[in-house]
Write an enzyme that holds these catalytic residues in place. Sequence first.
Site, short mmCIF file in Angstrom:
data_model
loop_
_atom_site.label_atom_id
_atom_site.label_comp_id
_atom_site.label_asym_id
_atom_site.label_seq_id
_atom_site.Cartn_x
_atom_site.Cartn_y
_atom_site.Cartn_z
N HIS A 174 -11.15 -24.14 -42.72
CA HIS A 174 -9.93 -24.04 -41.93
C HIS A 174 -8.74 -24.45 -42.80
CE1 HIS A 174 -12.04 -24.44 -37.75
NE2 HIS A 174 -12.65 -23.58 -38.55
N GLU A 224 -6.33 -26.64 -42.39
CA GLU A 224 -6.15 -28.09 -42.55
C GLU A 224 -7.21 -28.69 -43.46
OE1 GLU A 224 -4.96 -27.03 -38.25
OE2 GLU A 224 -6.49 -26.43 -39.69
N CYS A 278 -8.45 -28.18 -34.81
CA CYS A 278 -9.74 -28.32 -34.14
C CYS A 278 -10.28 -29.73 -34.36
CB CYS A 278 -10.73 -27.27 -34.65
SG CYS A 278 -11.36 -27.62 -36.31
N CYS A 329 -11.21 -30.53 -38.07
CA CYS A 329 -10.05 -30.78 -38.92
C CYS A 329 -9.41 -32.13 -38.59
CB CYS A 329 -9.03 -29.66 -38.78
SG CYS A 329 -9.61 -28.10 -39.46
#
Length: 156
Positions: free
Chosen positions: A56, A58, A86, A89
């Site tokens: 992801h 992040e 999420c 993260c």
Amino acid sequence: MSNTDTETYLVDSIRLAMENVQERKTWPFGAVLVRNGKVLARSVNEVDALCDPSAHAEMQAVRAASKAQGSTDLSGAVVYASGYPCSMCLTAMYLAGVSKVYYAYSNEEGEPYDLSAARGYVEIARPIEQREMKLIHHRARDEGQDLYEAWQAVQG
């Protein structure tokens, strides 16, 4: 950090995400990681490109900044994300010492596009025995020195 700086970094994260959508035809997520006014990392969601469900935006920013610093300690850093992070993260940012996260698009705004991170938070909030994915403690040990004792010994 001024509101102007916050807006600038959030727009940067959105532009990264838009580039990901338009050029790579993939997930609309970007992140900018900043500490003491210096950008340490700019990243996009690379889940499809790397065949890595943890890539992801992040997470990629935390990885890149940690590698550049030679340390996983990102205390005092701020992440500017195009979307609500999420649970994976968020946890990584906690572990790294990120002090604040700004996000441009909320879970509610992402919901109609199936881009909300809410499901992970709901699942983790359930008691362990009620979760979809089962977590099962089965105590096992190898012969010889205990794993955790070995860890403690090498820490000095």
